[in-house]
Design an enzyme around this catalytic site. Sequence first.
Site, PDB file in Angstrom:
ATOM      1  N   ASP A 135      11.038   9.950   1.553  1.00  0.00           N
ATOM      2  CA  ASP A 135      11.401   8.908   0.806  1.00  0.00           C
ATOM      3  C   ASP A 135      12.658   9.050  -0.195  1.00  0.00           C
ATOM      4  O   ASP A 135      12.531  10.188  -0.729  1.00  0.00           O
ATOM      5  CB  ASP A 135      10.268   7.955   0.267  1.00  0.00           C
ATOM      6  CG  ASP A 135       9.390   7.305   0.997  1.00  0.00           C
ATOM      7  OD1 ASP A 135       9.686   7.289   2.353  1.00  0.00           O
ATOM      8  OD2 ASP A 135       8.631   6.435   0.681  1.00  0.00           O
ATOM      9  N   ASP A 137      13.091   7.850  -3.150  1.00  0.00           N
ATOM     10  CA  ASP A 137      12.651   7.682  -4.486  1.00  0.00           C
ATOM     11  C   ASP A 137      11.703   8.502  -5.006  1.00  0.00           C
ATOM     12  O   ASP A 137      11.291   8.067  -5.898  1.00  0.00           O
ATOM     13  CB  ASP A 137      12.434   6.006  -4.407  1.00  0.00           C
ATOM     14  CG  ASP A 137      11.221   5.622  -3.564  1.00  0.00           C
ATOM     15  OD1 ASP A 137      10.592   6.511  -2.902  1.00  0.00           O
ATOM     16  OD2 ASP A 137      11.308   4.558  -3.557  1.00  0.00           O
ATOM     17  N   ASP A 201       2.831   5.004   8.152  1.00  0.00           N
ATOM     18  CA  ASP A 201       2.315   6.200   7.549  1.00  0.00           C
ATOM     19  C   ASP A 201       0.881   6.240   7.721  1.00  0.00           C
ATOM     20  O   ASP A 201       0.370   7.389   8.336  1.00  0.00           O
ATOM     21  CB  ASP A 201       2.560   6.356   6.167  1.00  0.00           C
ATOM     22  CG  ASP A 201       2.304   5.127   5.266  1.00  0.00           C
ATOM     23  OD1 ASP A 201       1.778   4.299   5.873  1.00  0.00           O
ATOM     24  OD2 ASP A 201       2.253   5.239   4.043  1.00  0.00           O
ATOM     25  N   MET A 227       8.082   8.730  -8.978  1.00  0.00           N
ATOM     26  CA  MET A 227       8.785   7.752  -7.958  1.00  0.00           C
ATOM     27  C   MET A 227       9.755   7.144  -8.892  1.00  0.00           C
ATOM     28  O   MET A 227       9.407   6.438 -10.021  1.00  0.00           O
ATOM     29  CB  MET A 227       7.721   6.783  -7.614  1.00  0.00           C
ATOM     30  CG  MET A 227       8.384   5.944  -6.463  1.00  0.00           C
ATOM     31  SD  MET A 227       7.112   4.860  -5.503  1.00  0.00           S
ATOM     32  CE  MET A 227       6.234   5.959  -4.688  1.00  0.00           C
ATOM     33  N   HIS A 230      11.234   0.740  -8.717  1.00  0.00           N
ATOM     34  CA  HIS A 230      12.063  -0.358  -7.923  1.00  0.00           C
ATOM     35  C   HIS A 230      11.177  -1.537  -7.341  1.00  0.00           C
ATOM     36  O   HIS A 230      10.155  -1.115  -7.592  1.00  0.00           O
ATOM     37  CB  HIS A 230      12.702   0.312  -6.702  1.00  0.00           C
ATOM     38  CG  HIS A 230      11.837   0.892  -5.643  1.00  0.00           C
ATOM     39  ND1 HIS A 230      11.509  -0.100  -4.811  1.00  0.00           N
ATOM     40  CD2 HIS A 230      11.311   1.977  -5.539  1.00  0.00           C
ATOM     41  CE1 HIS A 230      10.539   0.747  -3.937  1.00  0.00           C
ATOM     42  NE2 HIS A 230      10.424   1.775  -4.408  1.00  0.00           N
ATOM     43  N   ARG A 232      10.322  -4.475  -4.592  1.00  0.00           N
ATOM     44  CA  ARG A 232      10.218  -4.571  -3.115  1.00  0.00           C
ATOM     45  C   ARG A 232      12.008  -4.911  -2.647  1.00  0.00           C
ATOM     46  O   ARG A 232      12.052  -5.740  -3.133  1.00  0.00           O
ATOM     47  CB  ARG A 232       9.206  -5.174  -2.736  1.00  0.00           C
ATOM     48  CG  ARG A 232       9.147  -5.387  -1.128  1.00  0.00           C
ATOM     49  CD  ARG A 232       8.409  -4.109  -0.270  1.00  0.00           C
ATOM     50  NE  ARG A 232       7.245  -3.843  -1.091  1.00  0.00           N
ATOM     51  CZ  ARG A 232       6.042  -4.186  -0.794  1.00  0.00           C
ATOM     52  NH1 ARG A 232       5.995  -5.198   0.048  1.00  0.00           N
ATOM     53  NH2 ARG A 232       4.913  -3.622  -1.236  1.00  0.00           N
TER      54      ARG A 232
END
Length: 285
Positions: A135, A137, A201, A227, A230, A232
């Site tokens: 990812d 982030d 996942d 992370m 943020h 969604r």
Amino acid sequence: DRNTENVSSNILKDELPMCPEVPPNLGPMDISTQIKVTFESIISENLNVKSGCWKPQSCVAQQKIAIIIPFRDREQHLKVWLYYMHPFLQEQQGNYCVYVVEQTQNTTFNRAKLMNIGFMEAGKDNDFDCFIFSDVDIIPMDRRNLYRCSKNPKHMANSVDKFNFQLPYNTLFGGIVAFSKQQFLKVNGLSNMFWGWGGEDDELYNRVVAAGMKIERPAQSIAKSKMIFHLRDPGNKGTGKSFHLISKAANRMSIDGLNSLFYNITEREEHMLFTKITVQIGTPE
Ligand code: UDH
């Protein structure tokens, strides 16, 4: 003459030792997910990175690694990721290339499909041994968390600050995973059927088990990562419909994945710090 030149460069190459399995001097690092950086400044600090690729000059790396990032509209996160990860991967003496696989706008996000596409497209560029899907982030906080493939598929985001550095559930397999080429082919990649947030996942975890493999994780003491905060994203709503698909992973694995993948590349950008592949992937049926 040219022949002598070739011979001497071959000799030089042969004389390089293999890089050690565990590179020297790795340890924790300070990171701030709030830093403001520009592509220009990151490039100026990574002048040896070409089209997102780098390899050690003093030794021969044991694996050729493609890092695949599923992406849409997260430029700020991408800058933070690149700022930390190029130096990180170089400290680890990785022979690596970074691929950003970008979904075109206005259709529901499909993270798994982008990961499959990254695998296929990177594989056309080079004979990569190892694919690390990350990812955009998540930034590791310790260089001992080796971005390498292992004997089994590896889950590397098992100690994220967002979950108080704990594993929220045992079969979690999201965030960052590493597959050798053979391991990824064995599970036929990920399902292409997960549109919107969540489930792909967990389904991948079930594929790994159905294919008779185990998953590995680094020790939690070195796997700590941050992370980037943020909300969604628009176009990535969870559908809540994935439960059935997840539980039937073993049945579908052979027909839903790399061998049923359709997409249309609309652009390929050779940025200094990564290769960006922009794709149309359709919409949920
Ligand atoms: N991604 C994008 N663009 C999008 C959606 C997802 O680039 O619009 C990629 C990106 O690499 C991201 C990954 O897909 O890191 C996973 O998506 P996510 O970050 O939305 O999923 P995650 O489970 O986060 O990491 C869910 C956080 C929801 C915030 C809830 C706040 N309480």
